[in-house]
Design a protein around this motif. Structure first.
Motif, PDB file in Angstrom:
ATOM      1  N   LEU A 158       0.796  -1.149   0.115  1.00 44.85           N
ATOM      2  CA  LEU A 158       0.175   0.061  -0.019  1.00 44.85           C
ATOM      3  C   LEU A 158       0.875   1.269  -0.168  1.00 44.85           C
ATOM      4  O   LEU A 158       1.787   1.478   0.803  1.00 44.85           O
ATOM      5  CB  LEU A 158      -1.031   0.227   1.069  1.00 44.85           C
ATOM      6  CG  LEU A 158      -1.917   1.401   1.472  1.00 44.85           C
ATOM      7  CD1 LEU A 158      -2.949   1.250   0.238  1.00 44.85           C
ATOM      8  CD2 LEU A 158      -2.761   1.131   2.638  1.00 44.85           C
ATOM      9  N   PRO A 159       0.531   1.944  -0.963  1.00 47.26           N
ATOM     10  CA  PRO A 159       1.376   3.386  -0.978  1.00 47.26           C
ATOM     11  C   PRO A 159       0.977   4.279  -0.019  1.00 47.26           C
ATOM     12  O   PRO A 159      -0.076   4.429   0.425  1.00 47.26           O
ATOM     13  CB  PRO A 159       1.336   3.848  -2.320  1.00 47.26           C
ATOM     14  CG  PRO A 159      -0.063   3.481  -2.645  1.00 47.26           C
ATOM     15  CD  PRO A 159      -0.265   2.113  -2.198  1.00 47.26           C
ATOM     16  N   CYS A 160       1.881   5.237   0.465  1.00 49.90           N
ATOM     17  CA  CYS A 160       1.996   6.231   1.517  1.00 49.90           C
ATOM     18  C   CYS A 160       1.871   7.545   0.727  1.00 49.90           C
ATOM     19  O   CYS A 160       2.889   7.785   0.154  1.00 49.90           O
ATOM     20  CB  CYS A 160       2.613   5.979   2.870  1.00 49.90           C
ATOM     21  SG  CYS A 160       2.184   4.526   3.949  1.00 49.90           S
ATOM     22  N   TYR A 161       0.803   8.554   0.915  1.00 47.61           N
ATOM     23  CA  TYR A 161       0.946   9.775   0.069  1.00 47.61           C
ATOM     24  C   TYR A 161       1.246  10.715   1.089  1.00 47.61           C
ATOM     25  O   TYR A 161       1.170  10.705   2.356  1.00 47.61           O
ATOM     26  CB  TYR A 161      -0.554  10.144  -0.419  1.00 47.61           C
ATOM     27  CG  TYR A 161      -1.022   9.011  -1.379  1.00 47.61           C
ATOM     28  CD1 TYR A 161      -0.669   8.824  -2.554  1.00 47.61           C
ATOM     29  CD2 TYR A 161      -1.810   8.056  -0.740  1.00 47.61           C
ATOM     30  CE1 TYR A 161      -1.231   8.194  -3.566  1.00 47.61           C
ATOM     31  CE2 TYR A 161      -2.295   6.868  -1.605  1.00 47.61           C
ATOM     32  CZ  TYR A 161      -2.094   6.938  -3.133  1.00 47.61           C
ATOM     33  OH  TYR A 161      -2.453   6.062  -4.127  1.00 47.61           O
ATOM     34  N   GLY A 192      -8.591   8.557  -6.620  1.00 46.76           N
ATOM     35  CA  GLY A 192      -7.542   8.172  -7.241  1.00 46.76           C
ATOM     36  C   GLY A 192      -6.570   7.606  -6.285  1.00 46.76           C
ATOM     37  O   GLY A 192      -5.471   6.992  -6.554  1.00 46.76           O
ATOM     38  N   GLU A 193      -6.488   7.753  -4.954  1.00 48.25           N
ATOM     39  CA  GLU A 193      -5.565   7.370  -4.017  1.00 48.25           C
ATOM     40  C   GLU A 193      -5.970   5.926  -3.819  1.00 48.25           C
ATOM     41  O   GLU A 193      -7.063   5.330  -3.625  1.00 48.25           O
ATOM     42  CB  GLU A 193      -5.903   7.934  -2.679  1.00 48.25           C
ATOM     43  CG  GLU A 193      -5.497   9.447  -2.684  1.00 48.25           C
ATOM     44  CD  GLU A 193      -5.436  10.088  -1.360  1.00 48.25           C
ATOM     45  OE1 GLU A 193      -4.800  11.042  -0.867  1.00 48.25           O
ATOM     46  OE2 GLU A 193      -6.460   9.663  -0.448  1.00 48.25           O
ATOM     47  N   THR A 194      -4.830   4.785  -3.739  1.00 42.78           N
ATOM     48  CA  THR A 194      -5.051   3.753  -3.585  1.00 42.78           C
ATOM     49  C   THR A 194      -5.199   3.272  -2.183  1.00 42.78           C
ATOM     50  O   THR A 194      -4.736   3.772  -1.225  1.00 42.78           O
ATOM     51  CB  THR A 194      -3.667   2.923  -4.108  1.00 42.78           C
ATOM     52  OG1 THR A 194      -3.465   3.384  -5.402  1.00 42.78           O
ATOM     53  CG2 THR A 194      -3.620   1.220  -3.819  1.00 42.78           C
ATOM     54  N   THR A 195      -6.277   2.213  -1.970  1.00 43.76           N
ATOM     55  CA  THR A 195      -6.494   1.679  -0.691  1.00 43.76           C
ATOM     56  C   THR A 195      -6.578   0.351  -0.567  1.00 43.76           C
ATOM     57  O   THR A 195      -6.725  -0.340  -1.604  1.00 43.76           O
ATOM     58  CB  THR A 195      -7.978   2.250  -0.105  1.00 43.76           C
ATOM     59  OG1 THR A 195      -8.904   1.700  -0.936  1.00 43.76           O
ATOM     60  CG2 THR A 195      -7.966   3.863  -0.208  1.00 43.76           C
ATOM     61  N   MET A 196      -6.252  -0.482   0.420  1.00 44.81           N
ATOM     62  CA  MET A 196      -6.502  -1.597   0.507  1.00 44.81           C
ATOM     63  C   MET A 196      -6.826  -2.191   1.993  1.00 44.81           C
ATOM     64  O   MET A 196      -6.498  -1.433   2.969  1.00 44.81           O
ATOM     65  CB  MET A 196      -4.905  -2.387   0.633  1.00 44.81           C
ATOM     66  CG  MET A 196      -4.045  -2.330  -0.580  1.00 44.81           C
ATOM     67  SD  MET A 196      -2.581  -3.084  -0.668  1.00 44.81           S
ATOM     68  CE  MET A 196      -1.823  -2.651  -2.294  1.00 44.81           C
ATOM     69  N   VAL A 244      -6.074   3.485   4.047  1.00 41.20           N
ATOM     70  CA  VAL A 244      -5.459   4.570   3.376  1.00 41.20           C
ATOM     71  C   VAL A 244      -4.111   4.922   4.060  1.00 41.20           C
ATOM     72  O   VAL A 244      -4.282   5.148   5.300  1.00 41.20           O
ATOM     73  CB  VAL A 244      -6.259   5.865   2.779  1.00 41.20           C
ATOM     74  CG1 VAL A 244      -6.833   6.581   4.055  1.00 41.20           C
ATOM     75  CG2 VAL A 244      -5.537   6.636   1.643  1.00 41.20           C
ATOM     76  N   TYR A 278     -13.089   3.348   7.426  1.00 42.05           N
ATOM     77  CA  TYR A 278     -11.790   3.327   7.061  1.00 42.05           C
ATOM     78  C   TYR A 278     -10.981   3.545   8.200  1.00 42.05           C
ATOM     79  O   TYR A 278     -11.115   4.121   9.218  1.00 42.05           O
ATOM     80  CB  TYR A 278     -11.460   4.463   5.996  1.00 42.05           C
ATOM     81  CG  TYR A 278     -11.827   4.180   4.433  1.00 42.05           C
ATOM     82  CD1 TYR A 278     -10.683   3.657   3.527  1.00 42.05           C
ATOM     83  CD2 TYR A 278     -12.820   4.549   3.941  1.00 42.05           C
ATOM     84  CE1 TYR A 278     -11.070   3.429   2.278  1.00 42.05           C
ATOM     85  CE2 TYR A 278     -13.332   4.354   2.918  1.00 42.05           C
ATOM     86  CZ  TYR A 278     -12.241   3.851   1.812  1.00 42.05           C
ATOM     87  OH  TYR A 278     -12.576   3.719   0.427  1.00 42.05           O
TER      88      TYR A 278
END
Length: 410
Positions: free
Chosen positions: A230-233, A256-260, A264, A283
């Motif tokens: 999971l990327p961190c913004y 557009g933000e990736t979640t799993m 997030v 979330y």
């Protein structure tokens, strides 16, 4: 003239009714307070094995609340028995107190013969020999674990506060602050009530205080982990800019933000430059660094959890309405804070609901009277100030102070 007298009598009758009814309502509330105090005192004696003393202490507590069984005029009657109705009927470990006495009326007897007094009664049920689930767990081994001042209050009448400090100043309640809990347990057996509970600060008489407890409160909760891949913004809050006329209203996660797994991740989250921020329900917000609010920007989120690897600062003046998911109506964990400080101030209409698990942190609550705090805490220390009331609730996650307490149940 006769009509005038007749109307006057009607007005006088309504006035009499209003005065007597108001007085009777007041006495009814007093009777309930007397019954509550009497039954808890009796249940406390029962749980301590002093059954012969139950009636004595029940009478004494009723007397303190204005219902005196030994009064020469209109004496009260305090009856103790096993409950015969309600949810605890027949319960051997429960006691019912019925308190009653005749109450004189002022004016009703003028209009209704035989109404010189009315009987007022109240019923209460308490259980004895019950354990006290911990809802505020303060793990600092020395120093002041709990510090209350400036009209702060803690209402935890269904659960207990456990302080791991061995210091002589383990608990401080000053400046008209009030601690009302089912129990207060401290590792320290030497903290001095006289020097640390003063300046109109008080621990209520219904709070069972046990010094020198041998089992410390150190619950370990499972904290969220970052899903693999999971990327961190970086902080997504950019606020309003004149160039694009952006309003600064944010709903996170952003499109557009990736979640799993409904998670997030942000390297930090600072809402200060927003017009408002809404956290989407369901979330978990995994924040690697600090979580900060400011600038008056309101923050809201229902059914959310926040993992914060750094410090937490909910600034004064920010209206924050944050609540954790619930299970069977009981709030779960709202905030997992791994840093050294958690400060929750918030605006006058803020609401917070859920457990704060901050095992490494000094927590500070400083809120106005309009703030609603339905929260449990695990932290090193807890400092409360300001007029808000912290309402804590029983949960099984934080363990139980193994002592025998009496608790009002009906």
């Amino acid at each position: 003239m006769v009509i005038v007298i007749f109307i006057g009598m009607i007005i006088l009758g309504f006035l009499a009714l209003g005065l007597d009814v108001g007085y009777l309502f007041h006495e009814k509330r007093m009777a309930q307070a007397a019954a509550d105090a009497a039954v808890v005192a009796a249940a406390e004696e029962s749980s301590a094995g002093n059954s012969a003393n139950e009636q004595v202490v029940a009478n004494a507590m009723a007397r303190l609340n204005g219902f005196d069984p030994s009064a020469s005029v209109n004496p009260a009657i305090v009856t103790l028995k096993t409950p015969t109705s309600g949810s605890y009927a027949g319960g051997a470990t429960y006691i019912e107190a019925d308190v009653s006495k005749p109450i004189p009326t002022f004016f009703l007897s003028v209009f209704r013969r035989g109404s010189t007094s009315l009987n007022i009664s109240a019923r209460a049920v308490a259980g004895g020999g019950l354990s006290s689930p911990t809802c505020i767990c303060l793990e600092a081994p020395t120093g002041q674990g709990l510090s209350m001042s400036n009209n702060a209050s803690i209402n935890a009448n269904q659960c207990g506060v456990t302080v791991d400090s061995s210091g002589s100043n383990a608990v401080g309640v000053v400046g008209s602050a009030t601690l009302n809990a089912l129990s207060l347990g401290t590792v320290s057996n030497s903290w001095n009530n006289g020097s640390n509970i003063n300046n109109n600060g008080q621990i209520t008489s219904s709070t069972k205080i046990v010094q020198g407890i041998t089992t410390q409160c150190k619950p370990v909760l499972t904290v969220p982990t970052l899903p693999s891949g999971l990327p961190c913004y970086s902080n997504p809050i950019q606020g309003w800019t004149a160039a694009n006329n952006y309003t600064g209203v944010y709903t996170l996660p952003l499109a557009g933000e990736t979640t799993m797994s409904n998670t997030v991740c942000y390297t930090s989250l600072n809402t200060s430059n927003a017009a408002s921020v809404t956290l989407s329900p369901g979330y978990t917000y995994y924040i690697q660094g600090d979580f900060t609010t400011g600038g008056g920007a309101p923050v809201s989120g229902s059914g959310v959890a926040l993992y914060v690897g750094g410090n937490v600062n909910v600034a004064n003046g920010v209206t924050a309405n944050l609540s954790a998911p619930t299970v069977n109506g009981v709030p779960q964990t709202l905030l997992y804070a791994m840093g050294s400080t958690v400060t929750i101030q918030g605006g006058s209409s803020s609401t917070f609901s859920g457990l704060v698990y901050a095992p490494n942190a000094a927590v500070t609550l400083n809120n106005g009277t309009g703030t609603t705090l339905n929260m449990d805490f695990v932290s090193q220390t807890l400092t409360t100030a300001g007029g808000a009331t912290l309402n804590s609730y029983a949960t099984s996650a934080l363990g139980t102070l193994n002592l025998s307490v009496a608790k009002l149940v009906e």
